[in-house]
Design a protein around this motif. Structure first.
Motif, PDB file in Angstrom:
ATOM      1  N   ILE A 129      -3.948   0.524  -6.659  1.00 43.19           N
ATOM      2  CA  ILE A 129      -4.302   0.024  -7.998  1.00 43.19           C
ATOM      3  C   ILE A 129      -3.154  -0.819  -8.526  1.00 43.19           C
ATOM      4  O   ILE A 129      -1.976  -0.440  -8.409  1.00 43.19           O
ATOM      5  N   VAL A 130      -3.481  -1.956  -9.129  1.00 45.58           N
ATOM      6  CA  VAL A 130      -2.478  -2.771  -9.802  1.00 45.58           C
ATOM      7  C   VAL A 130      -2.995  -3.083 -11.207  1.00 45.58           C
ATOM      8  O   VAL A 130      -4.133  -3.511 -11.380  1.00 45.58           O
ATOM      9  N   ALA A 131      -2.154  -2.796 -12.199  1.00 46.54           N
ATOM     10  CA  ALA A 131      -2.535  -2.968 -13.608  1.00 46.54           C
ATOM     11  C   ALA A 131      -1.656  -4.021 -14.261  1.00 46.54           C
ATOM     12  O   ALA A 131      -0.488  -4.195 -13.875  1.00 46.54           O
ATOM     13  N   ASP A 132      -2.211  -4.714 -15.259  1.00 54.44           N
ATOM     14  CA  ASP A 132      -1.409  -5.726 -15.961  1.00 54.44           C
ATOM     15  C   ASP A 132      -0.765  -5.167 -17.230  1.00 54.44           C
ATOM     16  O   ASP A 132      -0.372  -5.918 -18.112  1.00 54.44           O
ATOM     17  N   LYS A 180      -7.393  -2.640  -6.380  1.00 53.83           N
ATOM     18  CA  LYS A 180      -8.246  -2.507  -7.558  1.00 53.83           C
ATOM     19  C   LYS A 180      -7.436  -2.892  -8.795  1.00 53.83           C
ATOM     20  O   LYS A 180      -6.285  -2.464  -8.940  1.00 53.83           O
ATOM     21  N   THR A 181      -8.029  -3.686  -9.686  1.00 57.58           N
ATOM     22  CA  THR A 181      -7.309  -4.088 -10.891  1.00 57.58           C
ATOM     23  C   THR A 181      -7.672  -3.221 -12.088  1.00 57.58           C
ATOM     24  O   THR A 181      -8.802  -2.761 -12.225  1.00 57.58           O
ATOM     25  N   VAL A 182      -6.681  -3.007 -12.933  1.00 55.73           N
ATOM     26  CA  VAL A 182      -6.892  -2.441 -14.270  1.00 55.73           C
ATOM     27  C   VAL A 182      -6.325  -3.474 -15.234  1.00 55.73           C
ATOM     28  O   VAL A 182      -5.108  -3.660 -15.301  1.00 55.73           O
ATOM     29  N   LEU A 183      -7.213  -4.161 -15.954  1.00 49.75           N
ATOM     30  CA  LEU A 183      -6.795  -5.266 -16.816  1.00 49.75           C
ATOM     31  C   LEU A 183      -7.001  -4.901 -18.282  1.00 49.75           C
ATOM     32  O   LEU A 183      -8.049  -4.374 -18.658  1.00 49.75           O
ATOM     33  N   GLU A 192       0.817  -1.218   0.000  1.00 48.90           N
ATOM     34  CA  GLU A 192       0.000   0.000   0.000  1.00 48.90           C
ATOM     35  C   GLU A 192       0.852   1.271   0.000  1.00 48.90           C
ATOM     36  O   GLU A 192       0.333   2.379  -0.138  1.00 48.90           O
ATOM     37  N   HIS A 193       2.184   1.115   0.130  1.00 51.38           N
ATOM     38  CA  HIS A 193       3.078   2.272  -0.046  1.00 51.38           C
ATOM     39  C   HIS A 193       2.987   2.805  -1.474  1.00 51.38           C
ATOM     40  O   HIS A 193       3.319   3.955  -1.739  1.00 51.38           O
ATOM     41  N   PHE A 194       2.581   1.944  -2.396  1.00 50.44           N
ATOM     42  CA  PHE A 194       2.424   2.345  -3.789  1.00 50.44           C
ATOM     43  C   PHE A 194       0.946   2.629  -4.070  1.00 50.44           C
ATOM     44  O   PHE A 194       0.078   1.855  -3.680  1.00 50.44           O
ATOM     45  N   ASN A 195       0.681   3.722  -4.755  1.00 51.52           N
ATOM     46  CA  ASN A 195      -0.696   3.988  -5.184  1.00 51.52           C
ATOM     47  C   ASN A 195      -1.036   3.251  -6.479  1.00 51.52           C
ATOM     48  O   ASN A 195      -2.191   2.889  -6.707  1.00 51.52           O
ATOM     49  N   TYR A 196      -0.002   3.022  -7.305  1.00 53.64           N
ATOM     50  CA  TYR A 196      -0.246   2.482  -8.646  1.00 53.64           C
ATOM     51  C   TYR A 196       0.948   1.619  -9.043  1.00 53.64           C
ATOM     52  O   TYR A 196       2.071   2.105  -9.168  1.00 53.64           O
ATOM     53  N   ILE A 197       0.693   0.312  -9.201  1.00 53.09           N
ATOM     54  CA  ILE A 197       1.715  -0.642  -9.639  1.00 53.09           C
ATOM     55  C   ILE A 197       1.340  -1.148 -11.025  1.00 53.09           C
ATOM     56  O   ILE A 197       0.192  -1.544 -11.254  1.00 53.09           O
ATOM     57  N   ALA A 198       2.294  -1.146 -11.942  1.00 54.89           N
ATOM     58  CA  ALA A 198       2.079  -1.732 -13.263  1.00 54.89           C
ATOM     59  C   ALA A 198       2.933  -2.990 -13.374  1.00 54.89           C
ATOM     60  O   ALA A 198       4.136  -2.959 -13.086  1.00 54.89           O
TER      61      ALA A 198
END
Length: 376
Positions: free
Chosen positions: A256-259, A204-207, A175-181
Motif C-alpha cells: 500500500i502507498v498513501a499520499d 494499492k493507493t490510499v489517496l 515490496e519489503h514495505f507493507n505500507y508507505i506514506a
C-alpha cells in the motif's frame, strides 16, 4: 495522471551484443521512461539482409511523456551507445537498434514516427519478445491481440531463447514495505508520486479525499470561522479511510502507498486553530492516533516555498490561489518539527526543490534509489 504504456524493441548484431542491449535498457530507464518489464533475450537471424545474427528483446515502459519525446530520447541513446545511421536505403548491421513499437493503443503517423510499427506483425523477433511481456494489448489498426498476430505471421524465422534479462525496477525492492506514506506540503507532488509508484510497482493507493471536503473552499475564504470544522472533518475522513483501506487486504497488489499520513492532521491543526481549539483537537487526535497503524516508511518531499507557490498556481485550483507564503512556511516547519520528534518512525526526507520527477526521468529514478536505500 495515468501513465502511457510504451513498447520498445531492442536489437544488436555487432560487438558485445548482450552488453549493448543491457546498456540500452539501463539508459532507457534512466532517461526515457520507467522500464517495468523486460522480455527474455532471443537470438534471431538478420531480417531482410545477410549479416550476423541479432540479439533481441522487448520492454514495457511507463511514461507521462509524448511518443515524440520517447523517440527523441531513444535516438539519443542509440547515438551514445555508438550507432551511426547511414543515409542509404535498406537494412544494415547495427550496434544497437531501438524501435518504438507501440504507444498505448494509439495510431501515430508522422514523418519521424509510425506507431504501431508498420512491420511489427511480420517480424517474429518483435512478436515473440512482446509475448513475454504478458500485455493485454490490441493492434489498433489490425484489431488483433498478440496471440492472433503470432498465429497469422508468415515469418518462419528461428528465434532462440538464450537467456533472461532483468528489468531495472527489479533492483528496487519496495515490496519489503507493507505500507508507505508519502507526505509533503501543499503542491509538493505527493499524490503524483504516489500514483506513479503505485502504477510502476503494482501497489494499492490510499489517496486523500480533499476534493470532497465541503469546508475546504470556505476555509480559504474565512479561516478563523471554518478552521475547526475543516480539521475535524479531515481527521474523521482520514481515520475512516486508512482504517478501511489498510484492513482490506488486496490479493492482487504487493503493498500500500498513501499520499498522506494521519499525523498531518495535527500539523495543519496547529497552524490553523486557536490555542483553545488546538488543545481540544489534540485530545481527540491522540485517542485516534493510538489506534492507527504506522507506515513502514515515511517519505517527506521537501520543497521550498517559492516552488510550492509555483506548483499551486500551475495546477489551478481556484480556492488555493490566495494561499500566503507564510502559511506554507509554517506548514513546512510543522512537518520538520514533527519528523525531528519521531524516534520510532522510518523517515526519509527528499529535497525535491530542484527536481521534477514527472518531466525528468532521472529525478524519478533518483527518488526510487533513495527509497531503495531504506530497505536495508
Amino acid at each position: 495522471m495515468s501513465q502511457h504504456q510504451v513498447i520498445l524493441s531492442i536489437g544488436s548484431n555487432q560487438g558485445d551484443r548482450l552488453q549493448h542491449i543491457q546498456s540500452a535498457i539501463a539508459s532507457v530507464h534512466r532517461k526515457a521512461g520507467t522500464v517495468v518489464k523486460v522480455s527474455r533475450l532471443y537470438e534471431t537471424p538478420s531480417w531482410g539482409f545477410e549479416s550476423d545474427s541479432f540479439y533481441n528483446c522487448a520492454l514495457l515502459l511507463h511514461t507521462t511523456q509524448s511518443a515524440q519525446h520517447i523517440l527523441s530520447k531513444v535516438l539519443e541513446i542509440e547515438a551514445e551507445i555508438g550507432r551511426v545511421r547511414s543515409q542509404g536505403d535498406g537494412y544494415e548491421p547495427r550496434i544497437i537498434d531501438i524501435d518504438v513499437i507501440a504507444y498505448d493503443e494509439e495510431i501515430i503517423l508522422t514523418e519521424q514516427l509510425q506507431v504501431p510499427h508498420p512491420q511489427m506483425q511480420a517480424r517474429m523477433f518483435v512478436l515473440l519478445p512482446m509475448r513475454d511481456l504478458n500485455l493485454d494489448w490490441r493492434h489498433p489498426v489490425l484489431q488483433k491481440y498478440l496471440p492472433e498476430l503470432l498465429q497469422a505471421s508468415e515469418d518462419k524465422s528461428h528465434c532462440k531463447v538464450i537467456g533472461k534479462l532483468e528489468a531495472p525496477l527489479a533492483q528496487i525492492q519496495l515490496e519489503h514495505f507493507n505500507y508507505i506514506a508519502i507526505e509533503g506540503n501543499i503542491g509538493a507532488g505527493k499524490t503524483t508520486l504516489t500514483n506513479k509508484i503505485a502504477e510502476d510497482f503494482n501497489a494499492k493507493t490510499v489517496l486523500e479525499r480533499f476534493a470532497d471536503n465541503p469546508f475546504l473552499p470556505k476555509f480559504y475564504e474565512d479561516q478563523s470561522r471554518y478552521a475547526f470544522p475543516l480539521e475535524m472533518s479531515f481527521l474523521a475522513d482520514r481515520y475512516q479511510q486508512i482504517s478501511d483501506d489498510l484492513a482490506q487486504f488486496d490479493l492482487f497488489k504487493d503493498f500500500i502507498v498513501a499520499d498522506y499520513h494521519i499525523f498531518k492532521s495535527l500539523i495543519f491543526a496547529k497552524v490553523t486553530l486557536t490555542e483553545d481549539e488546538y488543545r481540544l483537537y489534540r485530545k481527540l487526535f491522540e485517542i485516534i492516533y493510538r489506534e492507527m497503524p504506522k507506515p513502514d516508511l515515511y517519505v517527506y518531499l521537501y520543497q521550498n516555498t517559492e516552488r510550492l507557490l509555483a506548483n499551486i498556481k500551475l495546477r489551478g485550483r481556484s480556492y488555493e490561489q490566495e494561499i500566503p507564503a507564510d502559511y506554507l512556511d509554517r506548514i513546512n516547519r510543522g512537518y520538520l518539527d514533527y519528523i525531528k520528534s519521531q524516534t520510532d518512525l522510518n523517515v526519509l526526507i527528499i529535497d525535491v526543490s530542484d527536481r521534477d520527477f514527472v518531466k525528468n526521468q532521472q529525478d524519478y529514478v533518483f527518488i526510487l534509489e533513495e527509497i531503495q536505500k531504506k530497505t536495508g
